[in-house]
Design an enzyme around this catalytic site. Structure first.
Site, PDB file in Angstrom:
ATOM      1  N   HIS A  46       0.826  -1.206   0.000  1.00 14.39           N
ATOM      2  CA  HIS A  46       0.000   0.000   0.000  1.00 14.39           C
ATOM      3  C   HIS A  46       0.863   1.260   0.000  1.00 14.39           C
ATOM      4  O   HIS A  46       1.743   1.415   0.845  1.00 14.39           O
ATOM      5  CB  HIS A  46      -0.881  -0.024   1.261  1.00 14.39           C
ATOM      6  CG  HIS A  46      -1.905   1.067   1.327  1.00 14.39           C
ATOM      7  ND1 HIS A  46      -2.133   1.777   2.479  1.00 14.39           N
ATOM      8  CD2 HIS A  46      -2.779   1.546   0.400  1.00 14.39           C
ATOM      9  CE1 HIS A  46      -3.107   2.653   2.257  1.00 14.39           C
ATOM     10  NE2 HIS A  46      -3.510   2.531   1.005  1.00 14.39           N
ATOM     11  N   HIS A 100      -1.330  11.617  -1.960  1.00 18.02           N
ATOM     12  CA  HIS A 100      -2.600  11.181  -1.373  1.00 18.02           C
ATOM     13  C   HIS A 100      -3.492  12.358  -1.000  1.00 18.02           C
ATOM     14  O   HIS A 100      -4.667  12.382  -1.338  1.00 18.02           O
ATOM     15  CB  HIS A 100      -2.317  10.309  -0.143  1.00 18.02           C
ATOM     16  CG  HIS A 100      -3.552   9.724   0.474  1.00 18.02           C
ATOM     17  ND1 HIS A 100      -4.361  10.420   1.345  1.00 18.02           N
ATOM     18  CD2 HIS A 100      -4.137   8.504   0.326  1.00 18.02           C
ATOM     19  CE1 HIS A 100      -5.376   9.662   1.712  1.00 18.02           C
ATOM     20  NE2 HIS A 100      -5.282   8.502   1.111  1.00 18.02           N
TER      21      HIS A 100
HETATM   22  O1  G3P Z   1      -6.626   1.775  -3.058  1.00 18.35           O
HETATM   23  C1  G3P Z   1      -6.816   1.335  -1.763  1.00 18.35           C
HETATM   24  C2  G3P Z   1      -6.580   2.411  -0.740  1.00 18.35           C
HETATM   25  O2  G3P Z   1      -5.359   3.044  -1.007  1.00 18.35           O
HETATM   26  C3  G3P Z   1      -7.684   3.426  -0.687  1.00 18.35           C
HETATM   27  O3  G3P Z   1      -7.560   4.353   0.347  1.00 18.35           O
HETATM   28  O4  G3P Z   1      -6.995   6.531   1.307  1.00 18.35           O
HETATM   29  O5  G3P Z   1      -5.292   4.729   1.294  1.00 18.35           O
HETATM   30  O6  G3P Z   1      -5.919   5.865  -0.809  1.00 18.35           O
HETATM   31  P1  G3P Z   1      -6.386   5.402   0.520  1.00 18.35           P
HETATM   32 MG    MG Z   2      -4.733   4.680  -2.218  1.00 17.47          MG
END
Ligand code: G3P
Ligand code: MG
Length: 248
Positions: free
Chosen positions: A10, A52
């Site tokens: 992630h 982000h």
């Molecule tokens: O794509 C999965 C996840 O990354 C979505 O949430 O806020 O971490 O971008 P976020």
């Molecule tokens: Mg994400």
């Protein structure tokens, strides 16, 4: 239905490195991950960069926003100092730089289209056009070598569909609503990406029975990962590359 890896790093390196940077991509590699998720947003002059938050203050010091900063300004900004002294000087990377890095190292990409508010369609279109150009050498049937787009923003994914219909799409839904089938169908999406906290075994079964890929974010314990996989979930992203190995 899910021609990709089961475990995905992630934001590059999860919580082990500054998110959405080249250092994070390297961190994922160092932990043996061959699949990564990251977030892409447009600069003021329409260039996709990894980010982000639309507003500065968390990973970028100071005030201001991505949509009000040019790419030349953004790529000079420090995206590592907030995390630890070890990463001082780590810059905001462009999407193009990250794709080159990932392709050079055989890393598969889940590209989350993360538009700043008001830029949903433009972001989807620009990211899709650029991606189509950068992957023009990959056959449209070679899914495991093409990225997978995802977004919480329906208009962004619709614009991506129009600009590059052959790049697969996953629709991100935090808490699955009853209209999920119609939404995925309209987007021509091959997968549903959802928050594991709200998923139930029966919903997972419905989604899998519909012939779709099912991806969860963000799973940070091996116990929970094993549980959702037992429900039929195809894949998940994790922040804890140190606890959940790539071959889990
Ligand atoms: O794509 C999965 C996840 O990354 C979505 O949430 O806020 O971490 O971008 P976020
Ligand atoms: Mg994400």
């Amino acid at each position: 239905m899910w021609p990709y890896s089961k475990v995905i790093a992630h934001r590059g390196g999860g919580t082990l490195s500054p998110e959405n940077t080249l250092a994070a991509m390297q961190c994922g590699l160092d932990y043996g991950f061959a699949a990564v998720e990251f977030d892409v947003m447009l600069s003021k002059d329409g260039i996709p960069v990894l980010m982000h938050d639309p507003e500065f203050g968390r990973t970028i010091r100071g005030t201001g926003s991505v949509a009000n900063s040019t790419v030349d300004e953004l790529v000079k900004m420090d995206a590592g100092a907030w995390f630890s002294d070890q990463f001082i000087g780590e810059k905001v990377p462009t999407y193009e730089e990250v794709v080159r890095f990932c392709r050079a190292h055989g890393i598969w990409m889940n590209v989350e289209i993360k538009p700043a508010p008001g830029f949903e369609e433009e972001t989807g279109r620009v990211v899709a056009e650029m991606t189509a150009a950068m992957f023009a050498d990959v056959s449209v049937t070679d899914l495991s070598h093409l990225p997978l787009f995802s977004s919480f923003e329906f208009p962004a994914l619709m614009a991506a569909k129009q600009a590059a219909p052959h790049i697969p799409r996953g629709f991100l839904i935090d808490e699955i609503t009853p209209d999920w089938r119609a939404q995925l169908q309209a987007l021509g999406a091959s997968a549903l990406h959802t928050n594991h906290r709200h998923l139930t075994p029966s919903l997972a079964k419905e989604i899998k029975d519909a012939g779709l890929g099912l991806f969860c974010y963000t799973v940070n314990t091996p116990e929970r990962a094993a549980e959702i996989l037992s429900w039929g979930v195809d894949a998940f992203c994790t922040d804890r590359l140190d606890l959940i190995p790539a071959d889990f």
